[in-house]
Design a protein around this motif. Structure first.
Motif, PDB file in Angstrom:
ATOM      1  N   ASN A 155       0.812  -1.213   0.000  1.00 14.25           N
ATOM      2  CA  ASN A 155       0.000   0.000   0.000  1.00 14.25           C
ATOM      3  C   ASN A 155       0.852   1.272   0.000  1.00 14.25           C
ATOM      4  O   ASN A 155       0.305   2.363  -0.021  1.00 14.25           O
ATOM      5  N   ALA A 156       2.178   1.106   0.031  1.00 16.78           N
ATOM      6  CA  ALA A 156       3.068   2.254   0.154  1.00 16.78           C
ATOM      7  C   ALA A 156       3.945   2.406  -1.086  1.00 16.78           C
ATOM      8  O   ALA A 156       4.335   1.422  -1.715  1.00 16.78           O
ATOM      9  N   THR A 157       4.261   3.644  -1.399  1.00 18.66           N
ATOM     10  CA  THR A 157       5.093   3.938  -2.562  1.00 18.66           C
ATOM     11  C   THR A 157       6.445   3.246  -2.488  1.00 18.66           C
ATOM     12  O   THR A 157       6.910   2.633  -3.454  1.00 18.66           O
ATOM     13  N   LEU A 158       7.107   3.324  -1.326  1.00 15.45           N
ATOM     14  CA  LEU A 158       8.418   2.701  -1.174  1.00 15.45           C
ATOM     15  C   LEU A 158       8.324   1.182  -1.257  1.00 15.45           C
ATOM     16  O   LEU A 158       9.238   0.516  -1.747  1.00 15.45           O
ATOM     17  N   GLY A 159       7.219   0.631  -0.778  1.00 17.64           N
ATOM     18  CA  GLY A 159       7.036  -0.811  -0.840  1.00 17.64           C
ATOM     19  C   GLY A 159       6.876  -1.305  -2.260  1.00 17.64           C
ATOM     20  O   GLY A 159       7.451  -2.333  -2.648  1.00 17.64           O
ATOM     21  N   VAL A 160       6.091  -0.581  -3.052  1.00 16.17           N
ATOM     22  CA  VAL A 160       5.930  -0.931  -4.463  1.00 16.17           C
ATOM     23  C   VAL A 160       7.272  -0.845  -5.175  1.00 16.17           C
ATOM     24  O   VAL A 160       7.646  -1.739  -5.944  1.00 16.17           O
TER      25      VAL A 160
ATOM     26  N   VAL B  79      -2.614  -1.353  -3.182  1.00 16.00           N
ATOM     27  CA  VAL B  79      -3.915  -0.938  -2.659  1.00 16.00           C
ATOM     28  C   VAL B  79      -3.728   0.414  -1.978  1.00 16.00           C
ATOM     29  O   VAL B  79      -2.944   0.543  -1.039  1.00 16.00           O
ATOM     30  N   PRO B  80      -4.376   1.471  -2.459  1.00 16.71           N
ATOM     31  CA  PRO B  80      -4.111   2.833  -1.990  1.00 16.71           C
ATOM     32  C   PRO B  80      -4.835   3.158  -0.679  1.00 16.71           C
ATOM     33  O   PRO B  80      -5.802   3.915  -0.648  1.00 16.71           O
ATOM     34  N   THR B  81      -4.345   2.605   0.412  1.00 17.70           N
ATOM     35  CA  THR B  81      -4.992   2.793   1.707  1.00 17.70           C
ATOM     36  C   THR B  81      -4.883   4.234   2.204  1.00 17.70           C
ATOM     37  O   THR B  81      -5.864   4.824   2.653  1.00 17.70           O
ATOM     38  N   TYR B  82      -3.669   4.784   2.162  1.00 24.07           N
ATOM     39  CA  TYR B  82      -3.427   6.115   2.721  1.00 24.07           C
ATOM     40  C   TYR B  82      -2.901   7.106   1.690  1.00 24.07           C
ATOM     41  O   TYR B  82      -2.667   8.265   2.020  1.00 24.07           O
ATOM     42  N   VAL B  83      -2.686   6.654   0.461  1.00 28.04           N
ATOM     43  CA  VAL B  83      -2.150   7.536  -0.583  1.00 28.04           C
ATOM     44  C   VAL B  83      -3.072   7.501  -1.798  1.00 28.04           C
ATOM     45  O   VAL B  83      -3.952   6.636  -1.904  1.00 28.04           O
ATOM     46  N   LYS B  84      -2.851   8.418  -2.720  1.00 25.83           N
ATOM     47  CA  LYS B  84      -3.621   8.435  -3.956  1.00 25.83           C
ATOM     48  C   LYS B  84      -3.213   7.246  -4.831  1.00 25.83           C
ATOM     49  O   LYS B  84      -2.040   6.857  -4.843  1.00 25.83           O
ATOM     50  N   PRO B  85      -4.143   6.667  -5.583  1.00 29.08           N
ATOM     51  CA  PRO B  85      -3.793   5.546  -6.465  1.00 29.08           C
ATOM     52  C   PRO B  85      -2.630   5.870  -7.401  1.00 29.08           C
ATOM     53  O   PRO B  85      -1.807   4.994  -7.694  1.00 29.08           O
ATOM     54  N   SER B  86      -2.543   7.115  -7.851  1.00 32.46           N
ATOM     55  CA  SER B  86      -1.472   7.496  -8.776  1.00 32.46           C
ATOM     56  C   SER B  86      -0.090   7.355  -8.152  1.00 32.46           C
ATOM     57  O   SER B  86       0.909   7.197  -8.868  1.00 32.46           O
TER      58      SER B  86
ATOM     59  N   ASN C 278       1.606   3.960  -8.978  1.00 34.76           N
ATOM     60  CA  ASN C 278       1.535   3.624 -10.401  1.00 34.76           C
ATOM     61  C   ASN C 278       2.661   2.724 -10.903  1.00 34.76           C
ATOM     62  O   ASN C 278       2.616   2.241 -12.032  1.00 34.76           O
ATOM     63  N   LYS C 279       3.668   2.473 -10.080  1.00 37.87           N
ATOM     64  CA  LYS C 279       4.716   1.528 -10.467  1.00 37.87           C
ATOM     65  C   LYS C 279       4.298   0.083 -10.236  1.00 37.87           C
ATOM     66  O   LYS C 279       4.971  -0.847 -10.689  1.00 37.87           O
ATOM     67  N   ALA C 280       3.193  -0.114  -9.519  1.00 37.71           N
ATOM     68  CA  ALA C 280       2.687  -1.465  -9.308  1.00 37.71           C
ATOM     69  C   ALA C 280       2.158  -2.037 -10.620  1.00 37.71           C
ATOM     70  O   ALA C 280       1.757  -1.303 -11.524  1.00 37.71           O
ATOM     71  N   ASP C 281       2.142  -3.360 -10.729  1.00 41.56           N
ATOM     72  CA  ASP C 281       1.619  -4.002 -11.931  1.00 41.56           C
ATOM     73  C   ASP C 281       0.106  -3.900 -12.001  1.00 41.56           C
ATOM     74  O   ASP C 281      -0.482  -3.877 -13.079  1.00 41.56           O
ATOM     75  N   LEU C 282      -0.529  -3.858 -10.822  1.00 43.18           N
ATOM     76  CA  LEU C 282      -1.976  -3.723 -10.745  1.00 43.18           C
ATOM     77  C   LEU C 282      -2.315  -2.909  -9.506  1.00 43.18           C
ATOM     78  O   LEU C 282      -1.737  -3.139  -8.437  1.00 43.18           O
ATOM     79  N   VAL C 283      -3.218  -1.939  -9.643  1.00 45.49           N
ATOM     80  CA  VAL C 283      -3.699  -1.169  -8.488  1.00 45.49           C
ATOM     81  C   VAL C 283      -5.197  -1.439  -8.350  1.00 45.49           C
ATOM     82  O   VAL C 283      -5.957  -1.240  -9.296  1.00 45.49           O
ATOM     83  N   VAL C 284      -5.610  -1.926  -7.175  1.00 47.78           N
ATOM     84  CA  VAL C 284      -7.024  -2.170  -6.904  1.00 47.78           C
ATOM     85  C   VAL C 284      -7.570  -1.004  -6.080  1.00 47.78           C
ATOM     86  O   VAL C 284      -6.828  -0.322  -5.381  1.00 47.78           O
ATOM     87  N   GLY C 285      -8.880  -0.803  -6.140  1.00 48.03           N
ATOM     88  CA  GLY C 285      -9.448   0.399  -5.552  1.00 48.03           C
ATOM     89  C   GLY C 285      -9.482   0.429  -4.042  1.00 48.03           C
ATOM     90  O   GLY C 285      -9.309   1.483  -3.424  1.00 48.03           O
ATOM     91  N   ASP C 286      -9.711  -0.730  -3.422  1.00 45.89           N
ATOM     92  CA  ASP C 286      -9.833  -0.768  -1.970  1.00 45.89           C
ATOM     93  C   ASP C 286      -9.613  -2.195  -1.485  1.00 45.89           C
ATOM     94  O   ASP C 286      -9.337  -3.108  -2.286  1.00 45.89           O
TER      95      ASP C 286
END
Length: 225
Positions: A165-170, A183-190, A193-201
């Protein structure tokens, strides 16, 4: 063939980052510094060894002027005082179903005491391998924590999926060359964006994980993108 799922803890399994943020802010205030929630969320996933210098510079101070252990001790005491243990709804049941299909691991930047304390209470006996911020020298965004998990699980990188759920983790997962779901728990989905797939929640995350087939290959998915 998919064999293992590797989960971040804070923000993926447990709704804990607001408590981490409050505890770090208290520790910094006690040391005469002020930081913001967004500063802490920006380095989510790193361990204190790597993350504290970044936060101290955000407070416009020099890291060499502060004792990291003192700051960390205040943080741990405050976190223990205020923390309310809460898994995301449905996550425990989801993990119990996934455990019958895959190896499961946690990779967290939090320290050993906090990580194992939470997992032992909320998810006892679920995980086959756990990597904490104390177990590696270089934390996220370095690939080391995820590579350590792959080693402990005795699987190949192409046989794993990381859930972050974190930028550094991705960033760390991709540096390790592992397929990553964000999964954008605390940040914007954008910001993921380096993840292969972003789910909404989290609901969509759990639906997706439970729909995975054991023959799923991250490498094949990457080629289709």
């Amino acid at each position: 063939m998919l064999k293992a799922l590797i989960f971040d803890m804070d923000g993926v399994l447990v709704d804990s980052m607001p408590f981490h943020a409050a505890a770090w802010k208290k520790a910094f205030l006690d040391m005469g510094m002020k930081i913001q929630d967004e500063d802490i969320y920006a380095i989510e996933g790193s361990n204190p060894r790597n993350g504290l210098p970044l936060l101290i510079r955000k407070a416009r101070k020099e890291p060499d002027d502060f004792d990291f252990e003192t700051i960390t001790t205040i943080y741990r005491q405050e976190f223990k005082r205020i923390f309310e243990l809460k898994a995301f709804d449905g996550m425990k049941e989801c993990l119990e179903l996934l455990k019958s299909r895959y190896l499961l691991s946690v990779v967290s930047g939090s320290d050993h005491f906090i990580v194992h304390g939470i997992l032992d209470q909320l998810f006892p006996g679920i995980f086959d391998a756990v990597v904490t911020g104390d177990d590696v020298l270089n934390s996220k965004p370095h690939p080391d924590p995820f590579l350590k998990a792959v080693e402990l699980l005795n699987v190949g990188k192409k046989e794993c999926i990381v859930i972050e759920n974190a930028t550094l983790g991705v960033e760390a997962a991709k540096k390790a060359d592992i397929y990553c779901i964000g999964v954008p728990t605390y940040v914007k989905p954008s910001e993921l964006n380096k993840a292969d797939l972003v789910v909404g929640d989290h609901k969509k995350l759990m639906e997706h994980l439970l729909s995975l087939e054991t023959l799923f290959s991250p490498e094949l998915v990457l080629r289709r993108r």
